[in-house]
Write a protein that holds these residues in place. Structure first.
Motif, PDB file in Angstrom:
ATOM      1  N   PRO A  48       0.816  -1.211   0.000  1.00  0.00           N
ATOM      2  CA  PRO A  48       0.000   0.000   0.000  1.00  0.00           C
ATOM      3  C   PRO A  48       0.854   1.266   0.000  1.00  0.00           C
ATOM      4  CG  PRO A  48       0.040  -0.953   2.194  1.00  0.00           C
ATOM      5  CD  PRO A  48       0.818  -1.877   1.299  1.00  0.00           C
ATOM      6  N   GLU A  49       2.131   1.126   0.386  1.00  0.00           N
ATOM      7  CA  GLU A  49       2.999   2.289   0.533  1.00  0.00           C
ATOM      8  C   GLU A  49       4.397   1.955   0.014  1.00  0.00           C
ATOM      9  OE1 GLU A  49       4.622   4.142   4.518  1.00  0.00           O
ATOM     10  OE2 GLU A  49       2.502   4.663   4.208  1.00  0.00           O
ATOM     11  N   TYR A  50       5.001   2.937  -0.665  1.00  0.00           N
ATOM     12  CA  TYR A  50       6.334   2.742  -1.246  1.00  0.00           C
ATOM     13  C   TYR A  50       7.289   3.772  -0.677  1.00  0.00           C
ATOM     14  CZ  TYR A  50       3.532   0.006  -4.415  1.00  0.00           C
ATOM     15  OH  TYR A  50       2.651  -0.902  -4.917  1.00  0.00           O
ATOM     16  N   ASN A  51       8.362   3.292  -0.079  1.00  0.00           N
ATOM     17  CA  ASN A  51       9.403   4.168   0.436  1.00  0.00           C
ATOM     18  C   ASN A  51      10.723   3.534   0.030  1.00  0.00           C
ATOM     19  OD1 ASN A  51      10.833   6.089   1.717  1.00  0.00           O
ATOM     20  ND2 ASN A  51      10.081   5.661   3.775  1.00  0.00           N
ATOM     21  N   GLY A  52      11.117   3.787  -1.187  1.00  0.00           N
ATOM     22  CA  GLY A  52      12.286   3.159  -1.780  1.00  0.00           C
ATOM     23  C   GLY A  52      12.094   3.198  -3.280  1.00  0.00           C
ATOM     24  N   ASP A  53      12.798   2.349  -3.989  1.00  0.00           N
ATOM     25  CA  ASP A  53      12.744   2.306  -5.448  1.00  0.00           C
ATOM     26  C   ASP A  53      11.975   1.052  -5.866  1.00  0.00           C
ATOM     27  OD1 ASP A  53      13.204   2.635  -8.142  1.00  0.00           O
ATOM     28  OD2 ASP A  53      15.376   2.709  -7.977  1.00  0.00           O
ATOM     29  N   TYR A  54      10.772   1.243  -6.445  1.00  0.00           N
ATOM     30  CA  TYR A  54       9.924   0.124  -6.829  1.00  0.00           C
ATOM     31  C   TYR A  54       9.429   0.291  -8.264  1.00  0.00           C
ATOM     32  CZ  TYR A  54       9.632  -1.375  -1.969  1.00  0.00           C
ATOM     33  OH  TYR A  54       9.930  -1.817  -0.712  1.00  0.00           O
ATOM     34  N   ILE A  55       9.161  -0.849  -8.905  1.00  0.00           N
ATOM     35  CA  ILE A  55       8.590  -0.862 -10.254  1.00  0.00           C
ATOM     36  C   ILE A  55       7.323  -1.706 -10.216  1.00  0.00           C
ATOM     37  CG2 ILE A  55       8.918  -1.615 -12.648  1.00  0.00           C
ATOM     38  CD1 ILE A  55      11.941  -1.185 -12.221  1.00  0.00           C
ATOM     39  N   LEU A  56       6.237  -1.127 -10.719  1.00  0.00           N
ATOM     40  CA  LEU A  56       5.002  -1.882 -10.929  1.00  0.00           C
ATOM     41  C   LEU A  56       4.896  -2.104 -12.427  1.00  0.00           C
ATOM     42  CD1 LEU A  56       2.490  -0.042  -8.575  1.00  0.00           C
ATOM     43  CD2 LEU A  56       3.764  -2.137  -8.145  1.00  0.00           C
ATOM     44  N   GLU A  57       4.844  -3.371 -12.822  1.00  0.00           N
ATOM     45  CA  GLU A  57       4.857  -3.697 -14.245  1.00  0.00           C
ATOM     46  C   GLU A  57       3.849  -4.803 -14.527  1.00  0.00           C
ATOM     47  OE1 GLU A  57       8.247  -4.353 -17.649  1.00  0.00           O
ATOM     48  OE2 GLU A  57       8.764  -4.818 -15.585  1.00  0.00           O
ATOM     49  N   ASN A  58       3.119  -4.643 -15.640  1.00  0.00           N
ATOM     50  CA  ASN A  58       2.147  -5.659 -16.076  1.00  0.00           C
ATOM     51  C   ASN A  58       1.119  -5.976 -14.992  1.00  0.00           C
ATOM     52  OD1 ASN A  58       3.563  -5.961 -18.549  1.00  0.00           O
ATOM     53  ND2 ASN A  58       4.990  -7.353 -17.549  1.00  0.00           N
ATOM     54  N   THR A  59       0.522  -4.933 -14.437  1.00  0.00           N
ATOM     55  CA  THR A  59      -0.449  -5.138 -13.369  1.00  0.00           C
ATOM     56  C   THR A  59      -1.600  -4.147 -13.480  1.00  0.00           C
ATOM     57  OG1 THR A  59      -0.665  -5.466 -10.988  1.00  0.00           O
ATOM     58  CG2 THR A  59       0.689  -3.612 -11.687  1.00  0.00           C
ATOM     59  N   ILE A  60      -2.688  -4.455 -12.817  1.00  0.00           N
ATOM     60  CA  ILE A  60      -3.805  -3.521 -12.686  1.00  0.00           C
ATOM     61  C   ILE A  60      -3.768  -3.005 -11.259  1.00  0.00           C
ATOM     62  CG2 ILE A  60      -6.313  -3.238 -12.709  1.00  0.00           C
ATOM     63  CD1 ILE A  60      -6.411  -5.503 -14.793  1.00  0.00           C
ATOM     64  N   ILE A  61      -3.591  -1.710 -11.117  1.00  0.00           N
ATOM     65  CA  ILE A  61      -3.515  -1.087  -9.801  1.00  0.00           C
ATOM     66  C   ILE A  61      -4.933  -0.714  -9.396  1.00  0.00           C
ATOM     67  CG2 ILE A  61      -2.538   0.814  -8.463  1.00  0.00           C
ATOM     68  CD1 ILE A  61      -0.288   0.849 -10.675  1.00  0.00           C
ATOM     69  N   SER A  62      -5.501  -1.483  -8.472  1.00  0.00           N
ATOM     70  CA  SER A  62      -6.902  -1.280  -8.106  1.00  0.00           C
ATOM     71  C   SER A  62      -7.076  -0.983  -6.620  1.00  0.00           C
ATOM     72  CB  SER A  62      -7.728  -2.503  -8.505  1.00  0.00           C
ATOM     73  OG  SER A  62      -7.205  -3.653  -7.893  1.00  0.00           O
ATOM     74  N   SER A  63      -5.990  -0.794  -5.901  1.00  0.00           N
ATOM     75  CA  SER A  63      -6.075  -0.376  -4.497  1.00  0.00           C
ATOM     76  C   SER A  63      -5.204   0.864  -4.317  1.00  0.00           C
ATOM     77  CB  SER A  63      -5.630  -1.496  -3.560  1.00  0.00           C
ATOM     78  OG  SER A  63      -4.287  -1.843  -3.802  1.00  0.00           O
ATOM     79  N   ASP A  64      -5.605   1.723  -3.390  1.00  0.00           N
ATOM     80  CA  ASP A  64      -4.906   2.993  -3.193  1.00  0.00           C
ATOM     81  C   ASP A  64      -3.454   2.757  -2.791  1.00  0.00           C
ATOM     82  OD1 ASP A  64      -7.311   4.146  -3.775  1.00  0.00           O
ATOM     83  OD2 ASP A  64      -7.709   4.865  -1.749  1.00  0.00           O
ATOM     84  N   LYS A  65      -2.585   3.622  -3.314  1.00  0.00           N
ATOM     85  CA  LYS A  65      -1.150   3.533  -3.065  1.00  0.00           C
ATOM     86  C   LYS A  65      -0.635   4.891  -2.614  1.00  0.00           C
ATOM     87  CE  LYS A  65      -1.011  -0.587  -5.118  1.00  0.00           C
ATOM     88  NZ  LYS A  65      -0.859  -1.791  -4.358  1.00  0.00           N
ATOM     89  N   THR A  66       0.412   4.887  -1.800  1.00  0.00           N
ATOM     90  CA  THR A  66       1.099   6.114  -1.404  1.00  0.00           C
ATOM     91  C   THR A  66       2.576   5.937  -1.706  1.00  0.00           C
ATOM     92  OG1 THR A  66      -0.505   6.509   0.362  1.00  0.00           O
ATOM     93  CG2 THR A  66       1.570   7.716   0.485  1.00  0.00           C
ATOM     94  N   ASN A  67       3.152   6.910  -2.406  1.00  0.00           N
ATOM     95  CA  ASN A  67       4.548   6.838  -2.809  1.00  0.00           C
ATOM     96  C   ASN A  67       5.361   7.935  -2.133  1.00  0.00           C
ATOM     97  OD1 ASN A  67       6.920   6.207  -4.307  1.00  0.00           O
ATOM     98  ND2 ASN A  67       6.451   7.940  -5.643  1.00  0.00           N
TER      99      ASN A  67
END
Length: 182
Positions: free
Chosen positions: A95-114
């Protein structure tokens, strides 16, 4: 419920709630397929390897996931970010990103915080992304009806004309042509 335990569970099939408090639990060669409204909660050390997880995990301690873990369609994670070598496998579920991340080939259907550097590639955004870091949106990203991008972070993209309707805040210079902003 496990309290102050040091336990190894091999080849189990878990269907109901499991609570691990101040314990060290190792689960190996197992299936965690919890019923709806059931979950696994841990504030100690939980290590899962060579298993399938189709459950909600509330992690308030240390969660160690081996790269051979398979995530089922009902997998969801709340709380602390787990330790995992292959972060690309766990990234879509965070749900939360604090670092270096890649989202690939996905459907983002839940809230995210970067808060870090989040790159979205060849995916569909269909939820809110609150961005306080750097959000990189590649040209092959599509935007669903429920997409909303908010926050004061930096957005890097070549598809500015496609992303503008989904921004709740504008931070930078944009040229808007033939577009309606609701």
């Amino acid at each position: 419920t496990f309290l102050n335990c040091n336990i190894t569970l091999n080849e189990i099939y878990l269907k109901h709630d499991m609570y691990c408090y101040e314990s060290t639990i190792t689960i190996h060669d197992s299936i965690l397929d919890l019923e709806p409204d059931s979950y696994l909660e841990s504030d100690g050390t939980l290590t899962i390897s060579n298993s399938t997880i189709n459950a909600v995990i509330y992690n308030w301690g240390d969660l160690n996931l081996d790269d051979d873990v398979i995530f089922g369609e009902n997998f969801n994670l709340e709380g602390n970010v787990p330790n995992m070598n292959d972060t690309s496998k766990i990234a879509p579920y965070l749900p939360e990103y604090n670092g270096d991340y890649i989202l690939e080939n996905t459907i983002i259907s839940s809230d995210k915080t970067n808060y870090g550097i989040l790159t979205i590639r060849n995916s569909t955004i269909n939820s809110q992304i609150s961005n306080y870091g750097t959000l990189i949106i590649c040209d092959d990203v599509t935007f669903g009806d429920d997409c909303c991008i908010s926050g004061s972070g930096q957005i890097k993209t070549n598809i500015t004309n496609k992303i503008v309707p989904y921004l709740s805040e504008y931070n930078g210079n944009y040229i808007l042509e033939n577009i309606t902003i609701n």
